[in-house]
Design a protein around this motif. Structure first.
Motif, mmCIF file in Angstrom:
data_model
loop_
_atom_site.group_PDB
_atom_site.id
_atom_site.type_symbol
_atom_site.label_atom_id
_atom_site.label_comp_id
_atom_site.label_asym_id
_atom_site.label_seq_id
_atom_site.Cartn_x
_atom_site.Cartn_y
_atom_site.Cartn_z
ATOM 1 N N UNK A 282 0.825 -1.204 0.000
ATOM 2 C CA UNK A 282 0.000 0.000 0.000
ATOM 3 C C UNK A 282 0.864 1.261 0.000
ATOM 4 N N UNK A 283 1.921 1.249 0.802
ATOM 5 C CA UNK A 283 2.785 2.420 0.880
ATOM 6 C C UNK A 283 3.449 2.719 -0.464
ATOM 7 N N UNK A 284 4.009 1.701 -1.065
ATOM 8 C CA UNK A 284 4.707 1.891 -2.340
ATOM 9 C C UNK A 284 3.719 2.273 -3.437
ATOM 10 N N UNK A 285 2.549 1.649 -3.444
ATOM 11 C CA UNK A 285 1.543 1.986 -4.455
ATOM 12 C C UNK A 285 1.155 3.455 -4.364
ATOM 13 N N UNK A 286 0.944 3.936 -3.153
ATOM 14 C CA UNK A 286 0.578 5.336 -2.974
ATOM 15 C C UNK A 286 1.667 6.284 -3.426
ATOM 16 N N UNK A 287 2.912 5.942 -3.108
ATOM 17 C CA UNK A 287 4.022 6.807 -3.518
ATOM 18 C C UNK A 287 4.194 6.798 -5.030
#
Length: 409
Positions: A282-287
Motif C-alpha cells: 500500500x505504501x509503495x503503491x501510494x508513492x
C-alpha cells in the motif's frame, strides 16, 4: 472466576468506530475552524494580526510537543484517562477563550486547547490495540477520511458562525462539540491498553528503542515526506495561482481543496484494500501514484502547456497517493513495538509535523515568480520520491528479516 473473566472482556471491548471518528475530527477541526475570525479577534482585542496568528502557529507547535508526551502517557496510564483528560482540558480552555478579555489570556487558553490532539494520537493507538496490523491500516483509512473532511468544512462553519453571532460563537461551538464527545467517550470508550508500562520513566525510556528500529524510521520518514509535499503545496500554490493564472481567491480555494479531495478518495481506497495487502504494498503503491502524477504534470509543463488544470490536476494525484500511503505507514509505525503503540504514534506524529514544516520552509525559500510552477511540482516530486525511498527501505528490511527470522530490526 467467571465474573472476573466477564469484567475483563467488557473492559477491553473496543469503542464504536463513530467514537474514534468524532475524536479524530474534533482534534483537526479545532485547528482551523476559527480561521475566518482572526481579523475580528485582532480588532476586538486591539492586537496586531501577527500576534493573533500565534493562535494558529503556536497551537500547531504545541500539538507537536504534546504528541511526544501523550503517546507515552497512554502507554503508562491507559488510553481512556489520557483521552478523557484531554477532552476535559479542551472544554475548560474553550470556556477560557470565551471569557478572555485580552489577547494574552486568549492565547494562553488557546494553547491549552491543544490538549485535544490526544483525540487523534491516542485514538489511532486504540485502533492498534484491538486490531491486527492490516486491519488497523484499513480502519485508519476511514479515520483519515474524517481527518481530511473536517478541515475542509471547519472554516466554512466557523465563518458562518462569526458572520451570524461574532467570533466567540466559534468557541461556544468548540465547547459544545467537546462536551458531546466527552460524554460519548465516557460511556463508550473503555480501556484497550492491556499491558501498561510500570513507570512513566520506563515509558519515556522507550524512545531510544523506537529510534533504534530501522522499520520505525522507514515508516516515520515515509509519513514525514508524504506530509511534507502537502505542506509544500499549501505554501506554494497561492504564488503559482497569482503569478501564472491570475486565479480569484474563491477559485483558488476550490483548487486547493482538490488535493484534499484526492486524499479522501485515496483514504477510501486504503480502507477498502489495506486489510488484504501488505503494508509495504500500500505504501509503495501510494508513492508511485503520487510520483507519476507529478512527473506527468512536469512533462506537460515542459511541453509548454501552461494551464491551471495541468498543475492542480497533478497535485490531486499527490493527494490520492497520500491517502493510500498514510494509513499503512501509521499502522506500521505503531506495530514495530506493539507495547509502545502510543509512544510510536506520538513520536511519528511529531516527526511528521516537523517534516511538513521543513518542506514548507524550503519551498517558500526557493520559489520565485519565475520558477513557481516548476519549483512547486519539483519540490512535491522530491518529497514524494523520498517517501517512496523510505517505503522501499521498509520492504528491504522486511525481506532481510524474512531471511534472518531471529534478528531484531
Amino acid at each position: 472466576m467467571g465474573g472476573k473473566g466477564h469484567m475483563d472482556q467488557d473492559t477491553y471491548k473496543p469503542p464504536r468506530f463513530v467514537t474514534l471518528i468524532l475524536l479524530s475530527g474534533l482534534s483537526v477541526i479545532s485547528l482551523n475552524m476559527f480561521l475566518p475570525s482572526l481579523s475580528n479577534i485582532a480588532a476586538d482585542f486591539d492586537a496586531r494580526y501577527a500576534l493573533v496568528n500565534l493562535s494558529i502557529a503556536g497551537y500547531a507547535a504545541m500539538t507537536a510537543v504534546l504528541q511526544l508526551l501523550m503517546g507515552p502517557l497512554s502507554d503508562r496510564f491507559g488510553r481512556r484517562p489520557v483521552i478523557l483528560s484531554g477532552l476535559v482540558i479542551f472544554c475548560l480552555a474553550s470556556v477560557g477563550c470565551l471569557l478572555a478579555t485580552d489577547i494574552v489570556s486568549f492565547l494562553v487558553f488557546r494553547m491549552m486547547q491543544a490538549a485535544i490532539i490526544s483525540g487523534y494520537t491516542v485514538s489511532v493507538a486504540v485502533i492498534r490495540d484491538f486490531s491486527g496490523v492490516r486491519r488497523a491500516a484499513s480502519l485508519m483509512g476511514y479515520i483519515a477520511m474524517a481527518y481530511a473532511v473536517a478541515p475542509m468544512l471547519g472554516p466554512m462553519f466557523g465563518g458562518a458562525l462569526d458572520g451570524l453571532f461574532g467570533w466567540r460563537a466559534g468557541f461556544w461551538a468548540f465547547l459544545c462539540f467537546g462536551l458531546t464527545v466527552l460524554g460519548l467517550c465516557w460511556f463508550d470508550l473503555r480501556e484497550t491498553n492491556k499491558n501498561p508500562s510500570r513507570t512513566l520513566l520506563q515509558q519515556f525510556q522507550s524512545y531510544p528503542e523506537l529510534f533504534s528500529s530501522r522499520r520505525f524510521w522507514g515508516y516515520a520518514l515515509c509519513m514525514a515526506f508524504s506530509t511534507g509535499g502537502f505542506y509544500a503545496f499549501l505554501g506554494g500554490a497561492p504564488l503559482v495561482a497569482s503569478v501564472l493564472f491570475d486565479i480569484s481567491p474563491a477559485k483558488l480555494g476550490v483548487y486547493m481543496g482538490s488535493i484534499t479531495g484526492g486524499f479522501v478518495f485515496g483514504s477510501f481506497l486504503a480502507g477498502r484494500f489495506a486489510a488484504r495487502h501488505a503494508l509495504t504494498t500500500m505504501m509503495i503503491s501510494g508513492r508511485i501514484v503520487a510520483c507519476l502524477g507529478l512527473l506527468l504534470g512536469l512533462v506537460i509543463l515542459l511541453a509548454g502547456v501552461f494551464h491551471e488544470v495541468t498543475l492542480f490536476g497533478a497535485c490531486v494525484f499527490y493527494g490520492i497517493g497520500n491517502g493510500i500511503t498514510m494509513p499503512s505507514s501509521i499502522s506500521g509505525a505503531m506495530s514495530v513495538r506493539p507495547s509502545l503503540a502510543g509512544s510510536a504514534s506520538g513520536l511519528s506524529g511529531a516527526l511528521t509535523v516537523a517534516g511538513g514544516a521543513l518542506m514548507s520552509g524550503i519551498t517558500g525559500a526557493i520559489l520565485t515568480e519565475h520558477n513557481a510552477a516548476y519549483g512547486l511540482l519539483g519540490m512535491m516530486l522530491l518529497s514524494a520520491t523520498l517517501g517512496l525511498t523510505a517505503s522501499l527501505y521498509v520492504l528491504w528490511v522486511d525481506r532481510r528479516e524474512a531471511e534472518r527470522p531471529f534478528h531484531q530490526s
